[in-house]
Design an enzyme around this catalytic site. Structure first.
Site, PDB file in Angstrom:
ATOM      1  N   GLY A   1       5.339  31.201  24.839  1.00 18.79           N
ATOM      2  CA  GLY A   1       5.548  32.290  25.529  1.00 18.79           C
ATOM      3  C   GLY A   1       4.126  32.712  25.949  1.00 18.79           C
ATOM      4  O   GLY A   1       2.942  32.226  25.509  1.00 18.79           O
TER       5      GLY A   1
ATOM      6  N   ASP B   1       5.221  23.663  29.934  1.00 20.93           N
ATOM      7  CA  ASP B   1       5.198  24.795  30.065  1.00 20.93           C
ATOM      8  C   ASP B   1       3.832  25.199  30.832  1.00 20.93           C
ATOM      9  O   ASP B   1       3.630  26.353  31.159  1.00 20.93           O
ATOM     10  CB  ASP B   1       4.906  25.538  28.603  1.00 20.93           C
ATOM     11  CG  ASP B   1       3.667  24.814  27.833  1.00 20.93           C
ATOM     12  OD1 ASP B   1       3.822  23.753  27.707  1.00 20.93           O
ATOM     13  OD2 ASP B   1       2.957  25.594  27.754  1.00 20.93           O
TER      14      ASP B   1
ATOM     15  N   ASP C   1      -2.197  27.235  35.309  1.00 15.66           N
ATOM     16  CA  ASP C   1      -2.663  27.125  33.779  1.00 15.66           C
ATOM     17  C   ASP C   1      -4.016  26.030  33.727  1.00 15.66           C
ATOM     18  O   ASP C   1      -3.719  24.937  33.239  1.00 15.66           O
ATOM     19  CB  ASP C   1      -1.586  26.783  32.879  1.00 15.66           C
ATOM     20  CG  ASP C   1      -1.136  28.067  32.321  1.00 15.66           C
ATOM     21  OD1 ASP C   1      -1.485  29.071  32.912  1.00 15.66           O
ATOM     22  OD2 ASP C   1      -0.352  28.099  31.338  1.00 15.66           O
TER      23      ASP C   1
ATOM     24  N   GLY D   1      -4.926  36.311  21.167  1.00 18.78           N
ATOM     25  CA  GLY D   1      -4.614  36.937  22.613  1.00 18.78           C
ATOM     26  C   GLY D   1      -5.823  37.188  23.629  1.00 18.78           C
ATOM     27  O   GLY D   1      -5.554  37.851  24.604  1.00 18.78           O
TER      28      GLY D   1
END
Length: 509
Positions: A94, A257, A267, A130
């Protein structure tokens, strides 16, 4: 491009993605960076959003794009998805370091996502911090500009924001950064995999119809919209990987993903544009088996599409056998679409007229096969001779036929090795109707003077770490207009320095 009149404060975001059920995302505010400053802004992207680059205050942009301030209407969220990583399904994926801030309708009528990469921890961060670092942010920022300049479908980025904050990467502290990514779509193959493998078929159906309504509205009128959707994704994905192969781009991490449902390059991690051709080139030092080596990228894309197609089983038919048959009929077309797209691109790069425009089109199948062999022979020669790809194609696009053999001496170790190939190449060109002047002009439109070489990004990163952002902005200018010479920056039109071969890339790149 028409310059917009909007100021940052007036940028209005919508929450279109929140039309989906709540299990698709986690609502969470960004964790702001400390002491943010603007590293670079892409004026072309600003104009697509309707912003006037000349009216953008640098510090104000730094605050909005570092998480310190939110755009009007923004309600940030982290998206849930899963995916196959190096062939193995991973349900624990995710948005672990990025947030969808919202969507903005540009003056061109396109609804674009604004996505803040490096925005802090989310429910899907697992053991991550993060954060994004300046190094990887610069690479993605420049890569997306390079792709857009070449005309290859890609996400883009409005800006990079730096900070005094640091995080550890591979046991070394690195400066944090955020990147404000802009694209019509952040939905990945992995979004569908999450709902399929967790057996949330009702929500899978809702996601499918959301994608059709937002990105492929004409498909809603077909007899079987989900089947029409997978057909369109197959076509776009085949065209995308054909462009990668034609320009020597190695993605590095072709996990499901990291695949976009609208067929964009997505990405950026340990990517590279090859300097010299190498069929087995692997750009990610973590890819020990070479799963995503350059020559394997078309097969990897097809494998990913099989993973996606599996998710459509309960959508295209109530009968499993019928669904499987329908999906396999679509997937079988991938190779033909890819080969045709690739052949078209390579013909353009070599200045070869297509079967339809050639004066000798009595046997187009034979012409296509001859061209494929000519292209394959060229790549083999370039690999053996370790010839710079970008310099070779640009030389062909600027040099009359009578001078090409001589000019090769300037960029090839053994120019005589190309003698037979050039003879066949010249014979093929003679079958066309274009004048030499027109052919060379056409070739110069598709063969760049500048490509984002690894050493260029590395030098920009090293200077940025010292507080000098000038190289990032120099390269941005080149990469946005890669087919034009920039007289003030001649050094970037040459080959890569020898030391660049030692640059090592990983997923943290």
């Amino acid at each position: 491009m028409t310059t917009g009149n909007l100021r940052l404060k007036a940028l209005q975001l919508t929450r279109h993605y929140q039309l989906l059920p709540e299990q698709h995302f986690q609502l969470i505010p960004p964790a702001p960076l400390n002491d943010p400053y603007l590293v670079s802004m892409n004026a072309d992207v600003a104009q697509k959003l309707g912003l006037n680059p000349d009216l953008i205050d640098r510090q104000e942009l730094a605050e909005f794009a570092s998480g310190q301030r939110l755009f009007t209407g923004s309600d940030p969220l982290a998206m849930k998805y899963t995916g196959h990583q190096f062939g193995t399904y991973n349900p624990q994926l995710g948005d672990g370091r990025g947030l969808l801030l919202g969507e903005h309708l540009g003056p061109d009528g396109i609804l674009r996502d604004l996505y803040l990469k490096g925005a802090g921890k989310t429910a899907y961060s697992r053991f991550g911090d993060g954060r994004a670092v300046l190094r990887s942010s610069i690479r993605e920022y420049l890569a997306s500009a390079a792709m857009a300049g070449l005309g290859i479908p890609t996400t883009e980025a409005l800006c990079i924001i730096g900070s005094t904050d640091t995080v550890l990467r591979e046991n070394f502290p690195e400066p944090c950064a955020t990147l404000l990514r802009v694209t019509p779509c952040h939905i990945r193959f992995g979004h569908f995999e999450y709902l399929y493998h967790s057996r949330q078929h009702d929500d899978l159906n809702k996601l499918t119809h959301y994608v059709i309504e937002r990105y492929y509205p004409t498909l809603s009128e077909t007899d079987n919209p989900p089947l029409a959707l997978i057909r369109e994704v197959i076509h776009r994905s085949a065209g995308l990987v054909a462009r990668w192969q034609a320009y020597g781009f190695v993605h590095g991490v072709m996990n499901t993903d990291n695949m976009s449902i609208i067929g964009e390059t997505f990405d950026y991690g340990p990517f590279q544009f090859m300097d010299s051709y190498k069929a087995d080139q692997v750009s990610n030092h973590s890819d020990h088996q070479g799963r995503y080596a350059f020559k394997k990228q078309p097969d990897a894309m097809l494998w990913n599409l099989y993973c996606l197609a599996q998710c459509f089983m309960p959508l295209v038919s109530d009968d499993a056998k019928t669904a499987q048959s329908l999906l396999e009929e679509e997937l079988v077309h991938f190779t033909g679409i890819y080969q045709q797209e690739y052949l078209t691109l390579m013909r353009q790069r070599l200045g070869l007229e297509s079967d339809q425009t050639s004066s000798d089109n009595t046997n187009p199948d034979k012409t296509a096969e001859t061209d494929r062999q000519l292209i394959e022979d060229l790549w083999r020669l370039l690999e053996v001779q370790k010839t710079d790809i970008t310099l070779f194609f640009r030389l062909l696009s600027e040099t009359p036929v009578s001078e090409q053999q001589h000019k090769l001496a300037g960029i090839c170790t053994y120019p005589a090795a190309f003698e037979l190939w050039l003879k066949q190449y010249h014979q093929r060109m003679a079958s066309g109707d274009l004048t030499e002047e027109k052919r060379l002009t056409n070739m110069q439109r598709v063969n760049p003077v500048y490509l984002l070489r690894n050493y260029m990004a590395q030098e920009a990163i090293e200077l940025a770490h010292q507080g000098d952002m000038s190289r990032v902005n120099e390269l941005l200018t080149l990469l946005q207009r890669p087919f034009e010479y920039h007289p003030k920056l001649p050094q970037y039109a040459g080959p890569a320095p020898e030391w660049s071969a030692g640059i090592c890339l990983s997923c943290s790149s």
